[in-house]
Design a protein around this motif. Sequence first.
Motif, short mmCIF file in Angstrom:
data_model
loop_
_atom_site.label_atom_id
_atom_site.label_comp_id
_atom_site.label_asym_id
_atom_site.label_seq_id
_atom_site.Cartn_x
_atom_site.Cartn_y
_atom_site.Cartn_z
N LEU A 176 -6.71 53.36 14.77
CA LEU A 176 -6.48 54.48 15.69
C LEU A 176 -7.47 54.45 16.85
O LEU A 176 -7.13 54.84 17.97
CB LEU A 176 -6.58 55.81 14.94
CG LEU A 176 -5.47 56.09 13.93
CD1 LEU A 176 -5.71 57.41 13.21
CD2 LEU A 176 -4.10 56.08 14.60
N ILE B 163 -6.00 52.07 19.21
CA ILE B 163 -4.79 52.66 19.80
C ILE B 163 -5.17 53.65 20.89
O ILE B 163 -4.57 53.68 21.97
CB ILE B 163 -3.94 53.32 18.70
CG1 ILE B 163 -3.30 52.25 17.81
CG2 ILE B 163 -2.86 54.22 19.30
CD1 ILE B 163 -2.61 52.78 16.58
N ASP B 164 -6.18 54.47 20.63
CA ASP B 164 -6.63 55.43 21.64
C ASP B 164 -7.19 54.72 22.87
O ASP B 164 -7.02 55.19 24.00
CB ASP B 164 -7.70 56.35 21.04
CG ASP B 164 -7.14 57.34 20.05
OD1 ASP B 164 -5.92 57.60 20.10
OD2 ASP B 164 -7.90 57.84 19.20
N LYS C 159 -3.93 52.23 24.23
CA LYS C 159 -2.72 53.01 24.49
C LYS C 159 -1.45 52.15 24.48
O LYS C 159 -0.66 52.15 25.46
CB LYS C 159 -2.84 53.78 25.81
CG LYS C 159 -3.94 54.84 25.77
CD LYS C 159 -4.08 55.58 27.08
CE LYS C 159 -5.02 56.76 26.96
NZ LYS C 159 -6.33 56.45 26.38
N GLU D 31 2.41 51.11 23.26
CA GLU D 31 3.62 51.89 22.95
C GLU D 31 4.19 51.53 21.58
O GLU D 31 4.98 52.29 21.02
CB GLU D 31 4.67 51.65 24.02
CG GLU D 31 4.26 52.17 25.38
CD GLU D 31 4.64 51.23 26.52
OE1 GLU D 31 5.26 51.72 27.45
OE2 GLU D 31 4.31 50.04 26.47
N ARG E 293 0.88 58.25 9.49
CA ARG E 293 -0.09 58.61 10.52
C ARG E 293 -0.02 57.65 11.70
O ARG E 293 -0.18 58.05 12.86
CB ARG E 293 -1.49 58.67 9.93
CG ARG E 293 -1.66 59.86 8.99
CD ARG E 293 -3.01 59.91 8.36
NE ARG E 293 -4.09 60.14 9.33
CZ ARG E 293 -5.38 60.16 9.01
NH1 ARG E 293 -5.74 60.01 7.73
NH2 ARG E 293 -6.31 60.36 9.93
N LEU E 294 0.24 56.37 11.44
CA LEU E 294 0.45 55.44 12.54
C LEU E 294 1.71 55.80 13.32
O LEU E 294 1.73 55.83 14.55
CB LEU E 294 0.55 54.01 12.02
CG LEU E 294 -0.72 53.22 11.73
CD1 LEU E 294 -0.37 51.81 11.31
CD2 LEU E 294 -1.65 53.19 12.94
N SER F 108 3.14 58.52 13.71
CA SER F 108 3.04 59.76 14.48
C SER F 108 2.45 59.52 15.86
O SER F 108 2.51 60.39 16.73
CB SER F 108 2.18 60.78 13.72
OG SER F 108 0.82 60.39 13.70
N ARG F 109 1.89 58.32 16.06
CA ARG F 109 1.24 58.00 17.33
C ARG F 109 2.07 57.04 18.18
O ARG F 109 1.96 57.08 19.41
CB ARG F 109 -0.14 57.39 17.06
CG ARG F 109 -1.06 58.28 16.21
CD ARG F 109 -1.53 59.48 17.00
NE ARG F 109 -2.42 59.06 18.06
CZ ARG F 109 -3.72 58.84 17.90
NH1 ARG F 109 -4.30 59.03 16.70
NH2 ARG F 109 -4.48 58.48 18.90
N LEU F 110 2.81 56.16 17.54
CA LEU F 110 3.56 55.14 18.29
C LEU F 110 4.62 54.54 17.39
O LEU F 110 4.60 54.74 16.17
CB LEU F 110 2.63 54.06 18.84
CG LEU F 110 2.02 53.02 17.92
CD1 LEU F 110 1.21 52.01 18.73
CD2 LEU F 110 1.18 53.57 16.81
#
Length: 266
Positions: free
Chosen positions: A52, A55-56, A59, A61, A90-91, A93-95
């Motif tokens: 994460l 990922i933050d 960024k 997609e 949880r992954l 939920s982000r991408l």
Amino acid sequence: MISPVCNAPLLLAEGDEKVLVASDLHLGLEHELQLCGISIPSQTEKILLRLLEFIDRIKPERMVLLGDVKHNIPGTSWQEKREVPRFLSRLASRLAVDVVPGNHDGDLADMAPVGVQVRPSSGFMLDGVGYFHGHSWPEEKILSAGLLVAGHLHPAVSLPDPLSRPTTRPVWARSRLLIEEVRSRYGLATENEIIVIPAFNFLCGGLPLNLPVEDVRGPLLSLVDWEVARLFLLDGTELGSLAGIKAAQLGGEGKTVRRGKDVRDG
């Protein structure tokens, strides 16, 4: 464009989408270690937070998990049944998340939550790149990709230390397919480039490519021209070709460590 993430076993592919690629997470490895008498707390949350963080920062997609998301085979441990679905949720939920199942991923399709697409174990194509794990032969159409990406081997190099025992360091390996092997297996004449990704879970250890390999680990060892493979440490240091590294270890001449280039250079 495709390039490694500096100081991380992650690959970034930028085409129609920005895609972050990781391989060999081996969630639940601690359960097997516990059965061997080694007690280590679950590392799943740490691995997730580490992903994460990137990922933050980057960024992307989409994220491609290139096999061996879970560890235990042939069954699934209680730890994996509890932690893997939550990890993937949880992954997701982000991408967007794609998983290419590896040889450790039995039951993974049943645990994958909404938002996680489980691809065929023979691989898939995305933005002109062919992704497969490496424990089995890729689908023929994967070989039409300009670049292939695989995991599975946990590539590493054994580095001598004059003051202590040799150390094993994870590496990126960039090479080409062996045209003879591709022709024999698929009837095709192609020697596409391939990148083999180091394992994301450092507890997994690695396969030192510059040492004799005693066990067969699927088709990658015979599919890739390893002698011309260029090896890179996670910080981007180029160690040179595998053949050159082996020659230096045997007392051959030639410079094998060079800075200033990275795995994406042609």
